[in-house]
Write a protein that holds these residues in place. Sequence first.
Motif, mmCIF file in Angstrom:
data_model
loop_
_atom_site.group_PDB
_atom_site.id
_atom_site.type_symbol
_atom_site.label_atom_id
_atom_site.label_comp_id
_atom_site.label_asym_id
_atom_site.label_seq_id
_atom_site.Cartn_x
_atom_site.Cartn_y
_atom_site.Cartn_z
ATOM 1 N N THR A 12 25.668 -3.705 41.781
ATOM 2 C CA THR A 12 24.715 -4.306 40.841
ATOM 3 C C THR A 12 23.856 -5.374 41.496
ATOM 4 O O THR A 12 22.839 -5.752 40.945
ATOM 5 C CB THR A 12 25.447 -4.914 39.623
ATOM 6 O OG1 THR A 12 26.373 -5.903 40.072
ATOM 7 C CG2 THR A 12 26.159 -3.856 38.829
ATOM 8 N N ALA A 13 24.257 -5.841 42.636
ATOM 9 C CA ALA A 13 23.485 -6.873 43.316
ATOM 10 C C ALA A 13 22.312 -6.282 44.098
ATOM 11 O O ALA A 13 21.423 -7.015 44.511
ATOM 12 C CB ALA A 13 24.388 -7.667 44.259
ATOM 13 N N THR A 14 22.288 -4.972 44.282
ATOM 14 C CA THR A 14 21.212 -4.373 45.074
ATOM 15 C C THR A 14 19.898 -4.377 44.301
ATOM 16 O O THR A 14 19.865 -4.286 43.079
ATOM 17 C CB THR A 14 21.536 -2.917 45.477
ATOM 18 O OG1 THR A 14 21.585 -2.115 44.301
ATOM 19 C CG2 THR A 14 22.857 -2.824 46.228
ATOM 20 N N GLU A 15 18.832 -4.481 45.025
ATOM 21 C CA GLU A 15 17.485 -4.476 44.428
ATOM 22 C C GLU A 15 17.221 -3.143 43.729
ATOM 23 O O GLU A 15 16.618 -3.100 42.655
ATOM 24 C CB GLU A 15 16.445 -4.725 45.526
ATOM 25 C CG GLU A 15 15.036 -4.822 45.013
ATOM 26 C CD GLU A 15 14.810 -5.998 44.072
ATOM 27 O OE1 GLU A 15 13.990 -5.856 43.147
ATOM 28 O OE2 GLU A 15 15.440 -7.051 44.268
ATOM 29 N N GLU A 16 17.686 -2.061 44.342
ATOM 30 C CA GLU A 16 17.474 -0.730 43.754
ATOM 31 C C GLU A 16 18.139 -0.633 42.378
ATOM 32 O O GLU A 16 17.541 -0.141 41.421
ATOM 33 C CB GLU A 16 18.029 0.354 44.685
ATOM 34 C CG GLU A 16 17.818 1.756 44.159
ATOM 35 C CD GLU A 16 18.407 2.814 45.066
ATOM 36 O OE1 GLU A 16 18.098 3.992 44.834
ATOM 37 O OE2 GLU A 16 19.163 2.466 45.988
ATOM 38 N N PHE A 17 19.368 -1.120 42.258
ATOM 39 C CA PHE A 17 20.077 -1.081 40.982
ATOM 40 C C PHE A 17 19.343 -1.918 39.936
ATOM 41 O O PHE A 17 19.144 -1.476 38.806
ATOM 42 C CB PHE A 17 21.516 -1.589 41.146
ATOM 43 C CG PHE A 17 22.317 -1.504 39.891
ATOM 44 C CD1 PHE A 17 22.942 -0.333 39.518
ATOM 45 C CD2 PHE A 17 22.427 -2.613 39.050
ATOM 46 C CE1 PHE A 17 23.679 -0.250 38.345
ATOM 47 C CE2 PHE A 17 23.160 -2.548 37.886
ATOM 48 C CZ PHE A 17 23.788 -1.370 37.528
ATOM 49 N N ARG A 18 18.933 -3.102 40.299
ATOM 50 C CA ARG A 18 18.202 -3.960 39.351
ATOM 51 C C ARG A 18 16.899 -3.296 38.924
ATOM 52 O O ARG A 18 16.522 -3.340 37.749
ATOM 53 C CB ARG A 18 17.948 -5.336 39.954
ATOM 54 C CG ARG A 18 19.206 -6.202 40.007
ATOM 55 C CD ARG A 18 18.875 -7.650 40.303
ATOM 56 N NE ARG A 18 18.145 -7.839 41.548
ATOM 57 C CZ ARG A 18 18.709 -8.077 42.732
ATOM 58 N NH1 ARG A 18 20.031 -8.184 42.822
ATOM 59 N NH2 ARG A 18 17.983 -8.215 43.813
ATOM 60 N N SER A 19 16.217 -2.661 39.857
ATOM 61 C CA SER A 19 14.965 -1.978 39.529
ATOM 62 C C SER A 19 15.210 -0.826 38.563
ATOM 63 O O SER A 19 14.447 -0.639 37.613
ATOM 64 C CB SER A 19 14.295 -1.438 40.796
ATOM 65 O OG SER A 19 13.882 -2.496 41.614
ATOM 66 N N LEU A 20 16.263 -0.070 38.794
ATOM 67 C CA LEU A 20 16.584 1.040 37.895
ATOM 68 C C LEU A 20 16.961 0.539 36.505
ATOM 69 O O LEU A 20 16.555 1.124 35.493
ATOM 70 C CB LEU A 20 17.721 1.893 38.475
ATOM 71 C CG LEU A 20 17.355 2.747 39.681
ATOM 72 C CD1 LEU A 20 18.604 3.402 40.258
ATOM 73 C CD2 LEU A 20 16.325 3.807 39.296
ATOM 74 N N GLU A 21 17.722 -0.529 36.429
ATOM 75 C CA GLU A 21 18.101 -1.097 35.128
ATOM 76 C C GLU A 21 16.863 -1.610 34.389
ATOM 77 O O GLU A 21 16.718 -1.410 33.190
ATOM 78 C CB GLU A 21 19.117 -2.234 35.305
ATOM 79 C CG GLU A 21 20.503 -1.742 35.639
ATOM 80 C CD GLU A 21 21.070 -0.818 34.584
ATOM 81 O OE1 GLU A 21 21.056 -1.176 33.391
ATOM 82 O OE2 GLU A 21 21.524 0.279 34.953
ATOM 83 N N TRP A 22 15.958 -2.249 35.117
ATOM 84 C CA TRP A 22 14.720 -2.732 34.502
ATOM 85 C C TRP A 22 13.891 -1.555 33.994
ATOM 86 O O TRP A 22 13.360 -1.594 32.883
ATOM 87 C CB TRP A 22 13.914 -3.547 35.521
ATOM 88 C CG TRP A 22 12.591 -3.988 34.973
ATOM 89 C CD1 TRP A 22 12.352 -5.090 34.212
ATOM 90 C CD2 TRP A 22 11.343 -3.326 35.126
ATOM 91 N NE1 TRP A 22 11.024 -5.159 33.877
ATOM 92 C CE2 TRP A 22 10.374 -4.069 34.435
ATOM 93 C CE3 TRP A 22 10.938 -2.165 35.786
ATOM 94 C CZ2 TRP A 22 9.040 -3.697 34.369
ATOM 95 C CZ3 TRP A 22 9.607 -1.804 35.722
ATOM 96 C CH2 TRP A 22 8.675 -2.570 35.026
ATOM 97 N N LEU A 23 13.808 -0.502 34.798
ATOM 98 C CA LEU A 23 13.042 0.677 34.416
ATOM 99 C C LEU A 23 13.639 1.341 33.175
ATOM 100 O O LEU A 23 12.910 1.751 32.268
ATOM 101 C CB LEU A 23 12.981 1.665 35.583
ATOM 102 C CG LEU A 23 12.090 2.876 35.397
ATOM 103 C CD1 LEU A 23 10.649 2.458 35.128
ATOM 104 C CD2 LEU A 23 12.144 3.752 36.640
ATOM 105 N N LYS A 24 14.968 1.433 33.109
ATOM 106 C CA LYS A 24 15.613 2.014 31.923
ATOM 107 C C LYS A 24 15.311 1.181 30.682
ATOM 108 O O LYS A 24 14.991 1.719 29.624
ATOM 109 C CB LYS A 24 17.127 2.134 32.117
ATOM 110 C CG LYS A 24 17.537 3.297 32.999
ATOM 111 C CD LYS A 24 19.008 3.602 32.861
ATOM 112 C CE LYS A 24 19.820 2.715 33.756
ATOM 113 N NZ LYS A 24 21.259 3.050 33.738
ATOM 114 N N ALA A 25 15.400 -0.119 30.803
ATOM 115 C CA ALA A 25 15.129 -1.008 29.661
ATOM 116 C C ALA A 25 13.666 -0.885 29.226
ATOM 117 O O ALA A 25 13.368 -0.816 28.029
ATOM 118 C CB ALA A 25 15.465 -2.447 30.018
#
Length: 72
Positions: A12-25
């Motif tokens: 969850t600390a990776t930039e890719e994961f945060r970007s995907l979570e933001w995109l889903k939201a």
Amino acid sequence: MGEAIKAYRGVTATEEFRSLEWLKAKTRHDESNALNTARKKGAEAERAKLQSVIDEKDARIAELEAQLKKQQ
């Protein structure tokens, strides 16, 4: 269990994961907005259609009242 928590935090600390979570939201938010807009447009179209029927009814009533007055 501790290792699993560390692994989760690492992912969850990776930039890719945060970007995907933001995109889903953002996608959920945009979809919700689109559905609400479609509902409003549908309601407005229905209101306009009903107003047209009311206007036609009012015009017909006025016409019939005018004919009644002529007959009296």
